[in-house]
Design an enzyme around this catalytic site. Structure first.
Site, short mmCIF file in Angstrom:
data_model
loop_
_atom_site.label_atom_id
_atom_site.label_comp_id
_atom_site.label_asym_id
_atom_site.label_seq_id
_atom_site.Cartn_x
_atom_site.Cartn_y
_atom_site.Cartn_z
N LEU A 284 39.43 31.10 45.93
CA LEU A 284 40.08 30.46 44.78
C LEU A 284 39.12 30.38 43.59
O LEU A 284 39.26 29.54 42.71
CB LEU A 284 40.60 29.06 45.18
CG LEU A 284 41.61 29.05 46.33
CD1 LEU A 284 41.98 27.62 46.72
CD2 LEU A 284 42.88 29.83 45.97
N ASP B 71 39.40 36.45 37.28
CA ASP B 71 39.06 35.09 37.71
C ASP B 71 38.44 34.29 36.56
O ASP B 71 38.81 33.12 36.32
CB ASP B 71 38.06 35.12 38.88
CG ASP B 71 38.59 35.95 40.04
OD1 ASP B 71 39.78 36.31 40.02
OD2 ASP B 71 37.80 36.25 40.95
N HIS C 92 44.01 43.30 42.62
CA HIS C 92 43.19 44.52 42.54
C HIS C 92 43.72 45.47 41.46
O HIS C 92 43.65 46.69 41.59
CB HIS C 92 43.10 45.22 43.90
CG HIS C 92 42.26 44.44 44.88
ND1 HIS C 92 40.89 44.52 44.91
CD2 HIS C 92 42.61 43.50 45.80
CE1 HIS C 92 40.42 43.69 45.84
NE2 HIS C 92 41.44 43.06 46.39
N THR C 93 44.27 44.90 40.43
CA THR C 93 44.71 45.69 39.28
C THR C 93 43.77 45.47 38.09
O THR C 93 43.80 46.24 37.14
CB THR C 93 46.13 45.26 38.84
OG1 THR C 93 46.16 43.83 38.78
CG2 THR C 93 47.19 45.74 39.80
N SER D 223 37.08 30.26 49.88
CA SER D 223 38.52 30.30 50.04
C SER D 223 39.17 31.36 49.16
O SER D 223 40.36 31.60 49.25
CB SER D 223 39.11 28.93 49.69
OG SER D 223 38.76 28.59 48.37
C1 GLA Z 1 38.42 39.09 43.13
C2 GLA Z 1 37.82 39.58 41.81
C3 GLA Z 1 38.88 39.76 40.75
C4 GLA Z 1 40.06 40.59 41.27
C5 GLA Z 1 40.54 40.08 42.62
C6 GLA Z 1 41.56 40.98 43.23
O1 GLA Z 1 38.93 37.80 42.97
O2 GLA Z 1 36.84 38.69 41.35
O3 GLA Z 1 38.32 40.35 39.60
O4 GLA Z 1 39.74 41.95 41.32
O5 GLA Z 1 39.45 39.95 43.54
O6 GLA Z 1 42.71 40.98 42.48
#
Ligand code: GLA
Length: 387
Positions: free
Chosen positions: A127, A174, A34-35, A125
């Site tokens: 991922l 991601d 969450h950064t 999941s």
């Molecule tokens: C999800 C979002 C990412 C990121 C994470 C938390 O996977 O798609 O952009 O914010 O949560 O780190």
């Protein structure tokens, strides 16, 4: 997998002449959660599991989608002349969103496409099955239609389509991890300017174990979007007293000095997590470079506590998995990974402790939660490619 998707393609479309098969990976994030929408750092790596797509251009403007993960939906049809989100068969909104985003950037497909897909990332999941689907779709378009896009661009397009076509305000992590994955390396990415560096993951006698809680709580997207807007408001409040572009610009000391500007206690906690987690991530990567796996693990553990208490994105099932992991000898670090509210934990576990880890954590999970967890000893793989 290549053979399976090709075979299915042949069954559905008569032959496989001129069909190409593509792959893009999912990801696991080691630290920096969450950064990515706060201008901070993340440290994910691409996996060897992901999404496979068999694709061939058509002669008309039709689109057909088939997912071997959702056989019951059958072939879902669409058209290049109607790239709008559908309520049914929602998975098709990911490839459609990418096509829409390409078109918005002046890269219009001249002809339609038949797509057959198979994903081996467990559904829900955390991922990044959706990011891998977005990235593989972008890669298909680049390859089949000759669009000139870099892999970083593919990541941006994936995120853009997820934000604007699918209504999920995710950050770039991601899609970036999937598009830029490199075997045996994690990616140290600064989301403030997308500068990045590969860090070889030399774990010297330890493995990365992903534990799937097999729970996904509802309202994940709305809770995620809510966290994001809490951080945005906190940033605006802080900007009245300090000149910053994102929460990632602050050190812990600066945050403590200025946090009085934030007018709600909840928002102070959210912003605190974003600031501290970013600094933890920078420190964790430095620790890894110094071969200080112990410190890396401690920072992972601290990340979990912060996500649980300040950011409030964990849940009972995940907390049980992490607590039980912490009790096992040979566990270097363990934390929730991904967006939260279920999904997976990531742990670094000494080779000789992996079996005990699975036994003990698995048994405790059944006993305390009444559910079965799945364990994957993961490998770090490359980004998207034609197979
Ligand atoms: C999800 C979002 C990412 C990121 C994470 C938390 O996977 O798609 O952009 O914010 O949560 O780190």
């Amino acid at each position: 997998m290549k053979e399976e998707v090709l075979k299915k393609f042949g069954e559905l479309h008569g032959d496989t002449q001129g069909v190409n098969v593509y792959f893009a990976p999912g990801r696991v994030n080691l630290i920096g959660e969450h950064t990515d929408y706060n201008g901070g750092h993340v440290f994910p790596c691409a996996l060897t599991i992901g999404t496979y797509v068999a694709a061939r251009k058509r002669t008309d403007r039709k689109l057909t989608f088939y997912s071997m993960n959702f056989d019951r939906l059958g072939v879902v049809e669409g058209s290049l002349d109607d790239l709008t989100p559908a309520k049914e068969a929602e998975w098709t909104n990911y490839p459609k969103g990418v096509m829409w985003a390409f078109a918005g950037r002046g890269m219009e497909m001249d002809r339609g496409l038949d797509i057959v897909l198979y994903g081996n990332i467990p559904n829900g999941s955390g991922l990044s099955s959706s990011a891998s689907l977005e990235v593989v779709t972008g890669y298909v378009l680049k390859d089949l239609y000759g669009f000139d896009v870099s892999n970083v661009e593919l990541a941006k397009i994936g995120q853009y389509s997820e934000n604007n076509f699918n209504g999920m305000n995710c950050g770039i992590m991601d899609q970036f991890a999937s598009a830029m994955g490199k075997k045996d390396n994690a990616i140290f990415l600064d989301t403030a300017d997308l500068s990045y560096e590969y860090a070889p993951l030399v774990l010297n006698g330890a493995k990365i174990v992903v534990t799937n809680s097999n729970v996904k709580h509802s309202l994940v997207n709305s809770a995620y979007n809510e966290r994001r807007s809490e951080c945005e408001t906190a940033l605006e409040e802080l900007q009245t007293v300090v000149d910053i572009k994102g929460l990632g610009d602050l050190t812990e000391e600066q945050f403590e000095a200025h946090k009085g500007a934030i007018k709600s206690e909840v928002r102070v906690k959210r912003a605190k997590h974003a600031v501290y987690e970013n600094q933890r991530t920078i420190r964790a990567v430095a620790a890894l470079k110094n071969n200080d796996l112990k410190l890396f693990g401690e920072l992972m553990n601290a990340s979990h506590v912060s996500l649980r208490d300040d950011y409030a994105v964990s849940c009972e099932e995940i907390d049980v998995l992490v607590e039980e992991a912490w009790k096992v000898d040979g566990v270097i670090g363990s934390r929730i990974t991904g967006g939260g509210f279920g999904g997976c934990t990531v742990s670094i576990v000494r080779d000789e402790a992996v079996d005990t880890f699975k036994d003990k954590v698995g048994a405790a999970y059944i006993e305390r939660v009444g559910k079965t967890a799945d364990f994957y000893v993961v490998e770090i793989g490359d980004g998207p490619r034609r197979l």
